[in-house]
Design an enzyme around this catalytic site. Structure first.
Site, PDB file in Angstrom:
ATOM      1  N   LYS A 139     -16.664  13.829 -27.852  1.00 21.27           N
ATOM      2  CA  LYS A 139     -16.929  14.050 -26.418  1.00 21.27           C
ATOM      3  C   LYS A 139     -18.138  13.237 -25.955  1.00 21.27           C
ATOM      4  O   LYS A 139     -18.080  12.538 -24.950  1.00 21.27           O
ATOM      5  CB  LYS A 139     -17.172  15.548 -26.123  1.00 21.27           C
TER       6      LYS A 139
ATOM      7  N   ARG B  57     -17.803  26.302 -21.401  1.00 24.70           N
ATOM      8  CA  ARG B  57     -17.478  26.493 -22.805  1.00 24.70           C
ATOM      9  C   ARG B  57     -16.873  27.857 -23.079  1.00 24.70           C
ATOM     10  O   ARG B  57     -16.609  28.206 -24.221  1.00 24.70           O
ATOM     11  CB  ARG B  57     -18.782  26.382 -23.587  1.00 24.70           C
TER      12      ARG B  57
ATOM     13  N   ARG C 171     -22.695  12.169 -38.807  1.00 32.06           N
ATOM     14  CA  ARG C 171     -23.332  11.890 -37.507  1.00 32.06           C
ATOM     15  C   ARG C 171     -24.853  11.805 -37.641  1.00 32.06           C
ATOM     16  O   ARG C 171     -25.484  12.601 -38.331  1.00 32.06           O
ATOM     17  CB  ARG C 171     -22.991  12.994 -36.510  1.00 32.06           C
TER      18      ARG C 171
ATOM     19  N   ARG D  12     -28.545  16.451 -36.934  1.00 30.83           N
ATOM     20  CA  ARG D  12     -28.776  17.666 -36.150  1.00 30.83           C
ATOM     21  C   ARG D  12     -28.839  18.897 -37.060  1.00 30.83           C
ATOM     22  O   ARG D  12     -28.076  18.996 -38.013  1.00 30.83           O
ATOM     23  CB  ARG D  12     -27.627  17.853 -35.141  1.00 30.83           C
TER      24      ARG D  12
ATOM     25  N   ARG E  65     -19.364  26.999 -35.641  1.00 33.28           N
ATOM     26  CA  ARG E  65     -19.107  26.306 -34.355  1.00 33.28           C
ATOM     27  C   ARG E  65     -17.611  26.118 -34.123  1.00 33.28           C
ATOM     28  O   ARG E  65     -17.133  26.256 -32.992  1.00 33.28           O
ATOM     29  CB  ARG E  65     -19.842  24.954 -34.334  1.00 33.28           C
TER      30      ARG E  65
HETATM   31  P1  AP5 Z   1     -19.678  12.970 -30.955  1.00 36.30           P
HETATM   32  O1  AP5 Z   1     -19.340  12.057 -29.838  1.00 36.30           O
HETATM   33  O2  AP5 Z   1     -21.103  13.286 -31.228  1.00 36.30           O
HETATM   34  O3  AP5 Z   1     -18.808  14.319 -30.842  1.00 36.30           O
HETATM   35  P2  AP5 Z   1     -18.915  15.558 -29.831  1.00 36.30           P
HETATM   36  O4  AP5 Z   1     -17.531  15.964 -29.500  1.00 36.30           O
HETATM   37  O5  AP5 Z   1     -19.848  15.238 -28.710  1.00 36.30           O
HETATM   38  O6  AP5 Z   1     -19.518  16.608 -30.836  1.00 36.30           O
HETATM   39  P3  AP5 Z   1     -20.655  17.700 -30.677  1.00 36.30           P
HETATM   40  O7  AP5 Z   1     -20.825  18.279 -32.069  1.00 36.30           O
HETATM   41  O8  AP5 Z   1     -21.886  17.130 -30.029  1.00 36.30           O
HETATM   42  O9  AP5 Z   1     -20.010  18.719 -29.774  1.00 36.30           O
HETATM   43  P4  AP5 Z   1     -20.426  20.154 -29.612  1.00 36.30           P
HETATM   44  O10 AP5 Z   1     -19.579  20.543 -28.468  1.00 36.30           O
HETATM   45  O11 AP5 Z   1     -20.331  20.992 -30.824  1.00 36.30           O
HETATM   46  O12 AP5 Z   1     -22.012  20.039 -29.374  1.00 36.30           O
HETATM   47  P5  AP5 Z   1     -22.934  20.193 -28.100  1.00 36.30           P
HETATM   48  O13 AP5 Z   1     -24.052  19.260 -28.234  1.00 36.30           O
HETATM   49  O14 AP5 Z   1     -22.115  20.196 -26.839  1.00 36.30           O
HETATM   50  O15 AP5 Z   1     -18.992  12.355 -32.279  1.00 36.30           O
HETATM   51  C1  AP5 Z   1     -19.179  12.974 -33.545  1.00 36.30           C
HETATM   52  C2  AP5 Z   1     -19.385  11.870 -34.616  1.00 36.30           C
HETATM   53  O16 AP5 Z   1     -18.173  11.126 -34.753  1.00 36.30           O
HETATM   54  C3  AP5 Z   1     -20.473  10.851 -34.267  1.00 36.30           C
HETATM   55  O17 AP5 Z   1     -21.159  10.503 -35.422  1.00 36.30           O
HETATM   56  C4  AP5 Z   1     -19.691   9.639 -33.705  1.00 36.30           C
HETATM   57  O18 AP5 Z   1     -20.357   8.418 -33.962  1.00 36.30           O
HETATM   58  C5  AP5 Z   1     -18.380   9.743 -34.500  1.00 36.30           C
HETATM   59  N1  AP5 Z   1     -17.219   9.277 -33.727  1.00 36.30           N
HETATM   60  C6  AP5 Z   1     -16.981   9.467 -32.404  1.00 36.30           C
HETATM   61  N2  AP5 Z   1     -15.802   8.930 -32.066  1.00 36.30           N
HETATM   62  C7  AP5 Z   1     -15.268   8.411 -33.208  1.00 36.30           C
HETATM   63  C8  AP5 Z   1     -14.054   7.731 -33.510  1.00 36.30           C
HETATM   64  N3  AP5 Z   1     -13.141   7.492 -32.567  1.00 36.30           N
HETATM   65  N4  AP5 Z   1     -13.830   7.367 -34.782  1.00 36.30           N
HETATM   66  C9  AP5 Z   1     -14.748   7.611 -35.760  1.00 36.30           C
HETATM   67  N5  AP5 Z   1     -15.916   8.245 -35.528  1.00 36.30           N
HETATM   68  C10 AP5 Z   1     -16.178   8.649 -34.270  1.00 36.30           C
HETATM   69  O19 AP5 Z   1     -23.440  21.692 -28.276  1.00 36.30           O
HETATM   70  C11 AP5 Z   1     -24.321  22.052 -29.319  1.00 36.30           C
HETATM   71  C12 AP5 Z   1     -24.704  23.524 -29.168  1.00 36.30           C
HETATM   72  O20 AP5 Z   1     -25.395  23.714 -27.912  1.00 36.30           O
HETATM   73  C13 AP5 Z   1     -23.554  24.522 -29.133  1.00 36.30           C
HETATM   74  O21 AP5 Z   1     -23.115  24.879 -30.441  1.00 36.30           O
HETATM   75  C14 AP5 Z   1     -24.207  25.693 -28.378  1.00 36.30           C
HETATM   76  O22 AP5 Z   1     -25.043  26.420 -29.222  1.00 36.30           O
HETATM   77  C15 AP5 Z   1     -25.066  24.977 -27.347  1.00 36.30           C
HETATM   78  N6  AP5 Z   1     -24.337  24.755 -26.075  1.00 36.30           N
HETATM   79  C16 AP5 Z   1     -24.015  23.558 -25.532  1.00 36.30           C
HETATM   80  N7  AP5 Z   1     -23.328  23.732 -24.372  1.00 36.30           N
HETATM   81  C17 AP5 Z   1     -23.217  25.082 -24.201  1.00 36.30           C
HETATM   82  C18 AP5 Z   1     -22.592  25.895 -23.221  1.00 36.30           C
HETATM   83  N8  AP5 Z   1     -21.941  25.371 -22.180  1.00 36.30           N
HETATM   84  N9  AP5 Z   1     -22.670  27.247 -23.359  1.00 36.30           N
HETATM   85  C19 AP5 Z   1     -23.343  27.795 -24.392  1.00 36.30           C
HETATM   86  N10 AP5 Z   1     -23.930  27.077 -25.374  1.00 36.30           N
HETATM   87  C20 AP5 Z   1     -23.876  25.733 -25.278  1.00 36.30           C
END
Ligand code: AP5
Length: 221
Positions: A13, A88, A127, A161, A172
């Site tokens: 994402k 979410r 990552r 992270r 998660r």
């Molecule tokens: P990446 O692009 O980082 O993936 P992502 O989908 O953004 O993954 P996240 O783990 O960041 O999502 P998340 O939803 O768990 O975390 P968030 O920060 O929102 O890609 C992943 C890896 O793959 C990278 O190394 C990249 O280089 C590689 N990659 C990408 N595309 C590729 C491809 N095509 N081929 C190969 N490799 C590839 O949330 C974190 C925490 O914050 C949550 O757990 C929660 O505690 C809190 N939080 C955030 N938003 C909320 C909310 N709305 N409500 C409550 N809590 C929240």
């Protein structure tokens, strides 16, 4: 355009949001990045969020919705935005609908990134993100920085992270299935969901997403 990105942790994402936001000329709003910025600035919100994030759980709706609303009301988001990681759960989706209703605006699409769980685990394990700006994302194998441990974009230090540890990732994923996936049905009922595969080279997925969004826009005219 006003778009919501949805998909499991590690689906890509953040990686796609940065590229799509640039192509669509809208700001990328990531609640995860906003929380991480608060953590590094050691704000009260950051201290609260960290305890939930490190355990792999969602930060309470009340603070998350207020933070997202505040960001969406900034001038740069007046003509559109790409939401990454928000909403979410269904109550956040309802709160977003309410906010959009009061502004007299609507979402254009919900882009659902599909990726098998074994791929997600590999992506998260490798990552590395930048300490200066957590939207600068790399992977030790799939998207390696030119110099190990150093961000290509700004020279910041790359680190793993805290919530990318194996046991936290399991929580998660469970939270995703139980709390976040139901928003896909919520938005399907509004005819907004566009699903694409998030497998393959990063640039190809961006093209796939742009094509799918274009088709969705044409169909809804
Ligand atoms: P990446 O692009 O980082 O993936 P992502 O989908 O953004 O993954 P996240 O783990 O960041 O999502 P998340 O939803 O768990 O975390 P968030 O920060 O929102 O890609 C992943 C890896 O793959 C990278 O190394 C990249 O280089 C590689 N990659 C990408 N595309 C590729 C491809 N095509 N081929 C190969 N490799 C590839 O949330 C974190 C925490 O914050 C949550 O757990 C929660 O505690 C809190 N939080 C955030 N938003 C909320 C909310 N709305 N409500 C409550 N809590 C929240």
């Amino acid at each position: 355009m006003r778009i919501v990105l949805v998909g499991p942790p590690g689906a890509g994402k953040g990686t796609q949001a940065v590229r799509l936001a640039e192509k669509l000329a809208v700001p990328h709003i990531s609640t995860g990045d906003l929380f991480r910025a608060n953590i590094s600035q050691q704000t009260e919100l950051g201290k609260l969020a960290k305890s939930y994030m490190d355990a792999g759980n969602l930060v309470p709706d009340e603070v998350t919705i207020a933070m997202a609303k505040d960001r969406m009301e900034q001038p740069d988001a007046a003509n559109g935005f790409l939401l990454d990681g928000f909403p979410r759960n269904v109550s956040q989706a309802e709160a977003l609908d309410e906010l959009l209703r009061t502004e007299g605006i609507t979402l254009d699409a919900v882009l659902d990134l599909e990726v098998p769980e074994d791929e997600v685990v590999k992506r998260i394990a490798g990552r590395r993100i930048c300490r200066k700006d957590s939207s600068h994302v790399f992977h030790v194998t799939y998207n390696a920085p030119k110099q190990e441990g150093v961000c290509d974009v700004c020279g910041g230090e790359l680190y793993q992270r805290d919530d990318d540890r194996e046991e936290t990732v399991r929580t998660r994923l469970e939270v995703y299935h139980t709390q976040t996936e139901p928003i896909i049905d919520y938005y399907k009922a509004q005819g907004l969901v566009v699903t694409i595969s998030s497998l393959g080279p990063v640039a190809e997925i961006t093209e796939r997403a742009l094509e799918a969004l274009k088709r969705e826009k044409a169909e809804n005219k």
